[in-house]
Design a protein around this motif. Structure first.
Motif, PDB file in Angstrom:
ATOM      1  N   MET A 110       0.829  -1.203   0.000  1.00  0.00           N
ATOM      2  CA  MET A 110       0.000   0.000   0.000  1.00  0.00           C
ATOM      3  C   MET A 110       0.868   1.259   0.000  1.00  0.00           C
ATOM      4  O   MET A 110       0.604   2.232  -0.714  1.00  0.00           O
ATOM      5  CB  MET A 110      -0.928  -0.004   1.226  1.00  0.00           C
ATOM      6  CG  MET A 110      -1.867   1.195   1.265  1.00  0.00           C
ATOM      7  SD  MET A 110      -3.016   1.175  -0.133  1.00  0.00           S
ATOM      8  CE  MET A 110      -3.948   2.670   0.183  1.00  0.00           C
ATOM      9  N   THR A 111       1.919   1.223   0.831  1.00  0.00           N
ATOM     10  CA  THR A 111       2.818   2.378   0.902  1.00  0.00           C
ATOM     11  C   THR A 111       3.528   2.601  -0.417  1.00  0.00           C
ATOM     12  O   THR A 111       3.652   3.737  -0.892  1.00  0.00           O
ATOM     13  CB  THR A 111       3.848   2.188   2.030  1.00  0.00           C
ATOM     14  OG1 THR A 111       3.161   2.036   3.274  1.00  0.00           O
ATOM     15  CG2 THR A 111       4.768   3.398   2.117  1.00  0.00           C
ATOM     16  N   LEU A 112       4.006   1.500  -1.030  1.00  0.00           N
ATOM     17  CA  LEU A 112       4.689   1.609  -2.320  1.00  0.00           C
ATOM     18  C   LEU A 112       3.739   2.135  -3.390  1.00  0.00           C
ATOM     19  O   LEU A 112       4.129   2.962  -4.228  1.00  0.00           O
ATOM     20  CB  LEU A 112       5.255   0.250  -2.734  1.00  0.00           C
ATOM     21  CG  LEU A 112       6.030   0.198  -4.060  1.00  0.00           C
ATOM     22  CD1 LEU A 112       7.237   1.129  -4.009  1.00  0.00           C
ATOM     23  CD2 LEU A 112       6.462  -1.229  -4.370  1.00  0.00           C
ATOM     24  N   TYR A 113       2.495   1.687  -3.351  1.00  0.00           N
ATOM     25  CA  TYR A 113       1.494   2.165  -4.308  1.00  0.00           C
ATOM     26  C   TYR A 113       1.269   3.674  -4.137  1.00  0.00           C
ATOM     27  O   TYR A 113       1.140   4.407  -5.121  1.00  0.00           O
ATOM     28  CB  TYR A 113       0.184   1.408  -4.106  1.00  0.00           C
ATOM     29  CG  TYR A 113      -0.959   1.912  -4.948  1.00  0.00           C
ATOM     30  CD1 TYR A 113      -1.061   1.574  -6.296  1.00  0.00           C
ATOM     31  CD2 TYR A 113      -1.936   2.750  -4.399  1.00  0.00           C
ATOM     32  CE1 TYR A 113      -2.107   2.045  -7.078  1.00  0.00           C
ATOM     33  CE2 TYR A 113      -2.982   3.223  -5.170  1.00  0.00           C
ATOM     34  CZ  TYR A 113      -3.064   2.875  -6.506  1.00  0.00           C
ATOM     35  OH  TYR A 113      -4.088   3.340  -7.276  1.00  0.00           O
ATOM     36  N   THR A 114       1.231   4.136  -2.897  1.00  0.00           N
ATOM     37  CA  THR A 114       1.043   5.571  -2.619  1.00  0.00           C
ATOM     38  C   THR A 114       2.206   6.383  -3.155  1.00  0.00           C
ATOM     39  O   THR A 114       2.018   7.437  -3.776  1.00  0.00           O
ATOM     40  CB  THR A 114       0.893   5.805  -1.108  1.00  0.00           C
ATOM     41  OG1 THR A 114      -0.209   5.047  -0.602  1.00  0.00           O
ATOM     42  CG2 THR A 114       0.658   7.283  -0.815  1.00  0.00           C
ATOM     43  N   VAL A 115       3.425   5.896  -2.926  1.00  0.00           N
ATOM     44  CA  VAL A 115       4.616   6.592  -3.409  1.00  0.00           C
ATOM     45  C   VAL A 115       4.607   6.676  -4.930  1.00  0.00           C
ATOM     46  O   VAL A 115       4.857   7.743  -5.511  1.00  0.00           O
ATOM     47  CB  VAL A 115       5.906   5.894  -2.917  1.00  0.00           C
ATOM     48  CG1 VAL A 115       7.139   6.502  -3.577  1.00  0.00           C
ATOM     49  CG2 VAL A 115       6.019   6.005  -1.404  1.00  0.00           C
TER      50      VAL A 115
ATOM     51  N   LEU B 195       2.014   9.232  -6.116  1.00  0.00           N
ATOM     52  CA  LEU B 195       2.474  10.608  -5.920  1.00  0.00           C
ATOM     53  C   LEU B 195       3.532  10.988  -6.952  1.00  0.00           C
ATOM     54  O   LEU B 195       3.508  12.090  -7.524  1.00  0.00           O
ATOM     55  CB  LEU B 195       3.034  10.779  -4.511  1.00  0.00           C
ATOM     56  CG  LEU B 195       2.027  10.723  -3.363  1.00  0.00           C
ATOM     57  CD1 LEU B 195       2.742  10.729  -2.020  1.00  0.00           C
ATOM     58  CD2 LEU B 195       1.058  11.893  -3.450  1.00  0.00           C
ATOM     59  N   LEU B 196       4.457  10.064  -7.220  1.00  0.00           N
ATOM     60  CA  LEU B 196       5.523  10.358  -8.179  1.00  0.00           C
ATOM     61  C   LEU B 196       4.977  10.427  -9.604  1.00  0.00           C
ATOM     62  O   LEU B 196       5.493  11.199 -10.423  1.00  0.00           O
ATOM     63  CB  LEU B 196       6.622   9.291  -8.074  1.00  0.00           C
ATOM     64  CG  LEU B 196       7.407   9.293  -6.756  1.00  0.00           C
ATOM     65  CD1 LEU B 196       8.397   8.142  -6.715  1.00  0.00           C
ATOM     66  CD2 LEU B 196       8.159  10.616  -6.573  1.00  0.00           C
ATOM     67  N   THR B 197       3.948   9.638  -9.894  1.00  0.00           N
ATOM     68  CA  THR B 197       3.299   9.737 -11.210  1.00  0.00           C
ATOM     69  C   THR B 197       2.688  11.122 -11.395  1.00  0.00           C
ATOM     70  O   THR B 197       2.786  11.727 -12.473  1.00  0.00           O
ATOM     71  CB  THR B 197       2.205   8.659 -11.350  1.00  0.00           C
ATOM     72  OG1 THR B 197       2.798   7.363 -11.234  1.00  0.00           O
ATOM     73  CG2 THR B 197       1.520   8.767 -12.708  1.00  0.00           C
TER      74      THR B 197
ATOM     75  N   VAL C  64       4.840  17.367  -2.492  1.00  0.00           N
ATOM     76  CA  VAL C  64       5.012  15.924  -2.721  1.00  0.00           C
ATOM     77  C   VAL C  64       6.412  15.461  -2.341  1.00  0.00           C
ATOM     78  O   VAL C  64       6.572  14.458  -1.629  1.00  0.00           O
ATOM     79  CB  VAL C  64       4.712  15.568  -4.192  1.00  0.00           C
ATOM     80  CG1 VAL C  64       5.095  14.117  -4.470  1.00  0.00           C
ATOM     81  CG2 VAL C  64       3.235  15.778  -4.495  1.00  0.00           C
ATOM     82  N   VAL C  65       7.455  16.166  -2.809  1.00  0.00           N
ATOM     83  CA  VAL C  65       8.815  15.721  -2.504  1.00  0.00           C
ATOM     84  C   VAL C  65       9.099  15.828  -1.006  1.00  0.00           C
ATOM     85  O   VAL C  65       9.964  15.122  -0.483  1.00  0.00           O
ATOM     86  CB  VAL C  65       9.866  16.519  -3.304  1.00  0.00           C
ATOM     87  CG1 VAL C  65       9.652  16.358  -4.793  1.00  0.00           C
ATOM     88  CG2 VAL C  65       9.881  17.992  -2.911  1.00  0.00           C
TER      89      VAL C  65
ATOM     90  N   ARG D 214      10.123   2.309  -8.414  1.00  0.00           N
ATOM     91  CA  ARG D 214      10.887   2.469  -9.647  1.00  0.00           C
ATOM     92  C   ARG D 214      10.782   3.879 -10.224  1.00  0.00           C
ATOM     93  O   ARG D 214      11.482   4.203 -11.187  1.00  0.00           O
ATOM     94  CB  ARG D 214      10.408   1.459 -10.687  1.00  0.00           C
ATOM     95  CG  ARG D 214      10.680   0.007 -10.305  1.00  0.00           C
ATOM     96  CD  ARG D 214      10.258  -0.931 -11.420  1.00  0.00           C
ATOM     97  NE  ARG D 214      10.549  -2.327 -11.100  1.00  0.00           N
ATOM     98  CZ  ARG D 214      10.311  -3.353 -11.906  1.00  0.00           C
ATOM     99  NH1 ARG D 214       9.750  -3.104 -13.102  1.00  0.00           N
ATOM    100  NH2 ARG D 214      10.595  -4.583 -11.548  1.00  0.00           N
ATOM    101  N   LEU D 215       9.917   4.690  -9.645  1.00  0.00           N
ATOM    102  CA  LEU D 215       9.713   6.036 -10.169  1.00  0.00           C
ATOM    103  C   LEU D 215      10.483   7.099  -9.396  1.00  0.00           C
ATOM    104  O   LEU D 215      10.510   8.256  -9.807  1.00  0.00           O
ATOM    105  CB  LEU D 215       8.214   6.386 -10.140  1.00  0.00           C
ATOM    106  CG  LEU D 215       7.301   5.560 -11.045  1.00  0.00           C
ATOM    107  CD1 LEU D 215       5.855   6.014 -10.874  1.00  0.00           C
ATOM    108  CD2 LEU D 215       7.732   5.695 -12.497  1.00  0.00           C
TER     109      LEU D 215
END
Length: 214
Positions: A1-6, A9-11, A39-40, A123-124
């Motif tokens: 879930m955390t990775l999906y959120t990151v 946000l990066l997208t 975001v950053v 990866r983003l």
């Protein structure tokens, strides 16, 4: 879930990069810069499971400066000089947008071949950092409007911050916070300079500075 959120946000950051390349509206660029700064700044909360109290304080302070104080300072500056649009850029907006698309693709491809240690599985993270860095440099070189150039400088610094987040979110807080305070002071000084340029030339086109004589 955390990775999906990151990744989500990066997208959004990458999409905002494209918007920055194709937009001529200075207020819109300020909003993009503020969004990127927010975001950053919050990324460390998602990629670090347990942050120390000091790190949380520094991160929140960074969020306030990047997402509120710096954009607000630039917004007040453009209200004083009454500039809403960047006209006659060195590189056109359509060409800039195509460059932005190529940049994102290139950053994603290059990041796969570089063996760079990262504290996150996203990866983003590295492509987004590279995209922000190059976007900032592009705005500095391809825009005549002094305000757009200041925004490019801030985006460049956001990219540097995100690049540092790729490697560590702990040891660099004090150094980064000191740099950020310098950036904030520089933005305030820029606001005064922009007002003086506007009063002298009735414009903020940096090419007009060539006409100055000693």
């Amino acid at each position: 879930m955390t990775l999906y959120t990151v990744d989500t946000l990066l997208t959004l950051v990458l999409l905002s990069v494209l918007f920055a390349f194709g937009s001529s509206r200075v207020p819109a660029l300020i909003k993009v810069m503020a969004f990127q700064g927010i975001v950053v700044s919050i990324i460390p909360f998602f990629i670090t499971p347990h942050m120390a109290t000091g790190a949380v304080i520094f991160t929140i302070a960074t969020l306030v400066i990047r997402g509120v104080l710096i954009p607000l300072s630039i917004h007040l500056a453009i209200r004083k000089v009454a500039i809403q649009r960047d006209v006659a850029p060195i590189v056109g907006y359509h060409a800039s947008l195509f460059f932005g698309l190529g940049l994102i693709v290139a950053a994603a491809v290059i990041s796969r071949y570089l063996n760079i240690p990262s504290i996150s599985d996203s990866r983003l993270l590295f492509p987004a950092a590279i995209s922000l860095l190059v976007t900032g440099m592009f705005l500095l070189m391809a825009r005549r409007n002094a305000i757009a150039m200041v925004i490019g400088y801030i985006m460049l610094e956001n990219g540097i911050y995100l690049m540092g987040t790729t490697f560590s979110v702990r040891a660099r807080h004090i150094v980064e916070f000191g740099i950020l305070l310098d950036v904030l002071a520089g933005v305030m000084i820029m606001a005064v300079i922009l007002q003086n340029i506007k009063q002298t030339f009735d414009d903020v086109d940096t090419s007009l500075l060539r006409t100055l004589k000693e």
